[in-house]
Write a protein that holds these residues in place. Structure first.
Motif: not given
Length: 182
Positions: A26-28, A30, A33, A37, A125, A127-131
């Motif tokens: 799931q971390g990879c 997007t 997101c 963007h 920031f 999210s971890s998906e969007c950065g």
């Protein structure tokens, strides 16, 4: 007929491994997101006399002092809205509008209009998906008044939510003339 079910000990190792790998997979991804963007302000074009949205096909528009000074709109394209690329490394972005309409005598460089935005750049920031992303808060807007009558900022906070926040109103007839849409 007796059904055979594997005992819990046989299933525990593969289930534990799958549970550990799930966050990595799931971390990879997007998918969490949003599609948009970047925080790009959406600007629309309007007829000052009627307040109606208008499409222009005689407009060249480019950034002023931006790297590459790329052309955002080229005469011949029919547009009623455009996304403006604000510079994240500056607190000012300016755009030149050149009217390529020789039959009306509007193609002279001295009739070009310039719109200048001053804003605060706000990195955040997402999210971890969007950065990390940038949003902008417009502090002021100045413009020349050759064909532009007014520029309205409907919402000074520019985020990645797709919504028209800037409206440019063009004069389409001079006082005393019959109105003609460009």
């Amino acid at each position: 007929m007796k059904r055979h079910f594997p005992d819990i000990k046989t299933c525990a190792a593969p289930l534990a491994m799958a549970a550990c790998l799930l966050p990595l997979i799931q971390g990879c991804n997007t998918a969490g997101c949003s599609d948009n963007h970047s925080a790009l302000p959406l600007m629309g074009f309007y007829d000052y006399a009627t307040g109606q949205s208008m499409s222009l096909d005689f407009l060249d528009m480019h950034g002023v002092g931006a790297p590459g000074d790329s052309l955002l709109i080229h005469a011949g394209e029919r547009v009623s809205q455009i996304y403006l690329p604000f510079r994240s490394d500056s607190e000012v972005s300016a755009f030149c509008l050149h009217y390529d309409y020789p039959s009306q005598g509007l193609d002279l460089p001295e009739l070009n209009d310039t719109i200048t935005f001053r804003y605060d750049v706000q990195p955040y920031f997402a999210s971890s998906e969007c950065g990390a992303m940038y949003s902008y808060r417009i502090r002021s807007c100045t413009f020349t008044r050759h064909l532009i009558d007014n520029v309205v900022i409907a919402d000074s906070m520019i985020t990645n939510i797709e919504r028209e926040r800037i409206m440019v109103y063009f004069r389409t007839a001079t006082p005393g003339e019959e109105e003609e849409t460009l």
